[in-house]
Scaffold this motif. Sequence first.
Motif, PDB file in Angstrom:
ATOM      1  N   UNK A   1      57.260   3.914  39.993  1.00  0.00           N
ATOM      2  CA  UNK A   1      56.495   3.982  38.744  1.00  0.00           C
ATOM      3  C   UNK A   1      55.915   2.608  38.385  1.00  0.00           C
ATOM      4  N   UNK A   2      54.657   2.572  38.054  1.00  0.00           N
ATOM      5  CA  UNK A   2      54.045   1.275  37.736  1.00  0.00           C
ATOM      6  C   UNK A   2      54.268   0.933  36.266  1.00  0.00           C
ATOM      7  N   UNK A   3      54.068  -0.335  35.939  1.00  0.00           N
ATOM      8  CA  UNK A   3      54.241  -0.782  34.555  1.00  0.00           C
ATOM      9  C   UNK A   3      53.259  -0.072  33.627  1.00  0.00           C
TER      10      UNK A   3
ATOM     11  N   UNK B   1      54.482   3.438  32.951  1.00  0.00           N
ATOM     12  CA  UNK B   1      55.641   3.412  32.065  1.00  0.00           C
ATOM     13  C   UNK B   1      55.241   3.062  30.630  1.00  0.00           C
TER      14      UNK B   1
ATOM     15  N   UNK C   1      54.156   6.201  29.026  1.00  0.00           N
ATOM     16  CA  UNK C   1      55.313   7.040  28.662  1.00  0.00           C
ATOM     17  C   UNK C   1      56.005   6.500  27.422  1.00  0.00           C
ATOM     18  N   UNK C   2      56.246   5.179  27.415  1.00  0.00           N
ATOM     19  CA  UNK C   2      56.961   4.551  26.295  1.00  0.00           C
ATOM     20  C   UNK C   2      56.181   4.766  25.000  1.00  0.00           C
TER      21      UNK C   2
ATOM     22  N   UNK D   1      54.129   7.267  24.408  1.00  0.00           N
ATOM     23  CA  UNK D   1      54.205   8.695  24.055  1.00  0.00           C
ATOM     24  C   UNK D   1      55.523   9.039  23.363  1.00  0.00           C
ATOM     25  N   UNK D   2      56.624   8.421  23.816  1.00  0.00           N
ATOM     26  CA  UNK D   2      57.948   8.777  23.290  1.00  0.00           C
ATOM     27  C   UNK D   2      58.318   7.996  22.026  1.00  0.00           C
TER      28      UNK D   2
END
Lengths: 343, 142
Positions: free
Chosen positions: B1-3, B6, B9-10, B12-13
């Motif tokens: 997984x690339x930065x 991620x 994702x971070x 989104x969450x």
Amino acid sequence: MPKKIGSKTLLLTSSPSIIGYAAVGAKKEKQGPLADYFDYLSEDSSFGEKTWEKAETLMQKKAIELALQKCSVQKTDVDFLFAGDLLNQCIGSAYASRDMAMPFFGLYGACSTMSESLCLAAMFVDGQLANRCVAATSSHFCSAERQFRFPLEYGGQRTPTSQWTVTGSGACVVAPSKQAPYLRAVTVGTVADLGITDINNMGAAMAPAAAQTLCQFFSDTSTRPEDYDLILTGDLGFVGSRLLERMMQAEGYPMAKLHNDCGLMIYDRVKQDVHAGGSGCGCAASVLCSFILPQIACQRLKNVLFMATGALMSPTSNQQGESIPGIAHLLHISAFPNEKEAK
Amino acid sequence: MTKQEYALWAQQESPKSKGLGDILRAFLFGGLICVIGQLLIFFFENRGAGEMAPVFASACLVVLSAILTGINIYDNIAKYAGAGTLVPITGFANSMVSAAMEFKTEGFILGLGAKMFIIAGPVIVYGVSASVIYGIILFLLG
């Protein structure tokens, strides 16, 4: 003797036991859902001391003494004490051990310290380097705020992703014994950093390290999440937990139903207004020593993967623009010493 | 997984701040402090303070903020008010008093004395620097 399997996991062939454990907390923990399980809760966060640092020292000392008391082990019979905390130069633990007269290893693993100290204690006992080891850690909201954030009375707002440092301490006495909980395996984590720089989003910074260690353990032991009753992370909080579950799903290990996080258990996130949950060394330590270990001892939980996670930055590195490296160490804690007895 | 993946994702969450509510509360509390300031100015003007009235009003707000910080109330208000209590002069007083209280345990000189400015320091440095630049511009244009 520990036996290496796969590339980073050690099986503890003698399955050392946690013969004594204790958890200490303060006012906010007393208002939380796990209050009844703590060994000692202080109404006063200063524990009657003049400084927060002294309060933290006293709290850690109390946890160690209670853990020793509960298994009737004398301080002089302890071969090694592994302890750490969040304060500069680890003074919480150093001062706590000042009057203990135990050979002392001071550790810094940020919030992963409970796993780190317990891993080392278990490896020392299993490797017959020691007969009795103590693993302990603590964190204090007020001393951590000063060190990492702002003065307590400063009128700043916390972001929704920020977490609340637990004022708590936990201590475990590890020794060869025929009583659960048993320590069956450890996977020492490697540092992972996926570029998170937000000091108020520690969960997101630490989740990649947790996923990495967990995948490593499953691959080394050829097991899957379903083989365990509970996968317990230390203080990923709401955001980090979601990210970990998502990453594990992507890696082919769906585990959302089996996963819980100490940071989400120790407080009522909404009522106690802790935003994304609890954090700090004391979070994982006190939840493990208050709520989890007794359930393993009575076999309500049979196999637990305990993994405290740490964010290895400092205010200096953060101000210099460095991203936050994470670490997670894993322990397989079981109600049975080996698979044969489990059946 | 690339930065990059991620980071997405971070994002989104991570729950977001309540934008509009926060802004509205900051406006109301900040406005309220300004109203109090204005009333104080009127009060001192009526008492014949003349041009000094705004200075007296500022001093009153600073003292009030310092007292509220000292009795552990200011940060509880600030939790809801956000920038509304941070931006006015009351926020400046709070940042100094809270630091002074916090670092008192490290002694009166290297603790309280030195670390009192840990948050307010940059405000003073850049406030003074900005006023110097403003002064130069005014001098050149005037």
